[in-house]
Design a protein around this motif. Structure first.
Motif, short mmCIF file in Angstrom:
data_model
loop_
_atom_site.label_atom_id
_atom_site.label_comp_id
_atom_site.label_asym_id
_atom_site.label_seq_id
_atom_site.Cartn_x
_atom_site.Cartn_y
_atom_site.Cartn_z
N GLU A 93 0.86 -1.18 0.00
CA GLU A 93 0.00 0.00 0.00
C GLU A 93 0.90 1.23 0.00
O GLU A 93 1.60 1.49 0.98
N ILE A 94 0.88 1.98 -1.08
CA ILE A 94 1.74 3.16 -1.21
C ILE A 94 1.16 4.29 -0.38
O ILE A 94 0.01 4.69 -0.57
N ALA A 95 1.97 4.83 0.54
CA ALA A 95 1.53 5.93 1.41
C ALA A 95 1.83 7.27 0.76
O ALA A 95 1.00 8.18 0.82
N ALA A 96 3.00 7.42 0.14
CA ALA A 96 3.38 8.68 -0.50
C ALA A 96 4.53 8.44 -1.45
O ALA A 96 5.24 7.44 -1.35
N THR A 97 4.70 9.37 -2.38
CA THR A 97 5.85 9.33 -3.29
C THR A 97 6.47 10.72 -3.32
O THR A 97 5.80 11.71 -3.08
N ASP A 98 7.74 10.76 -3.63
CA ASP A 98 8.46 12.02 -3.69
C ASP A 98 9.38 11.99 -4.91
O ASP A 98 10.35 11.24 -4.94
N ALA A 99 9.03 12.79 -5.92
CA ALA A 99 9.86 12.89 -7.12
C ALA A 99 10.96 13.90 -6.84
O ALA A 99 10.70 15.10 -6.72
N MET A 100 12.17 13.43 -6.71
CA MET A 100 13.29 14.31 -6.37
C MET A 100 13.90 14.95 -7.62
O MET A 100 14.67 15.90 -7.50
N GLY A 101 13.59 14.42 -8.78
CA GLY A 101 14.06 15.01 -10.02
C GLY A 101 15.41 14.48 -10.48
O GLY A 101 15.97 13.54 -9.91
N MET A 102 15.93 15.13 -11.51
CA MET A 102 17.20 14.73 -12.10
C MET A 102 18.33 15.27 -11.23
O MET A 102 18.35 16.44 -10.87
N ARG A 103 19.27 14.39 -10.89
CA ARG A 103 20.40 14.78 -10.04
C ARG A 103 21.68 14.13 -10.55
O ARG A 103 21.65 13.13 -11.24
#
Length: 139
Positions: free
Chosen positions: A36-46
């Motif tokens: 069960e996915i609670a949250a996601t965080d797209a940190m972007g290109m690094r």
């Protein structure tokens, strides 16, 4: 069910649509194994710390989820055979202190996902303010 965090690094040669498809594939792997996915965080290109498969950069994405511990082996196996991913890491949160930290990270990710839409409008106004300042300086 235990709480986990996965950081995945997607290949940088993909277009935005391909990156989103790769992230959706990762989320599908988790949910198909009972997560069960609670949250996601797209940190972007690094920039990567060192080149991986001749890539200097990568698209970072963090997924916070809950799943039975027995499913982690299958999730990681499917991540290993996924050629879209450069690297991944799975972090388990088991003690009360760690679960509290996981909950804080989930809340932070949810807030970060809600705020970019609000931040975009002032960012568009900033160039207008700069243009007005340069016009005033030109006069």
């Amino acid at each position: 069910m235990r709480n986990y965090e996965n950081l995945v690094i997607v290949k940088p040669t993909f277009t935005a649509e391909e990156i989103q498809a790769a992230v959706k594939n990762v989320e599908e792997i988790i949910t198909s194994n009972g997560g069960e996915i609670a949250a996601t965080d797209a940190m972007g290109m690094r920039k990567l710390a060192y080149p991986i498969e001749k890539s200097e950069r990568g698209y970072y994405h963090v997924i916070y989820y809950s799943v039975e511990p027995s499913a982690i082996a299958e999730i990681e196996r499917r991540f290993r055979i996924n050629e879209d991913l450069l690297r991944f890491v799975t972090i388990k949160y088991s003690t009360n202190r760690e679960v509290t930290a996981w909950n804080a990270l989930v809340e932070k990710a949810k807030k970060a996902a809600a705020t970019p839409a609000k931040e975009e409008a002032p960012a568009e106004e900033a160039p207008k303010a700069e243009e007005a300042a340069t016009e005033a300086a030109a006069e």
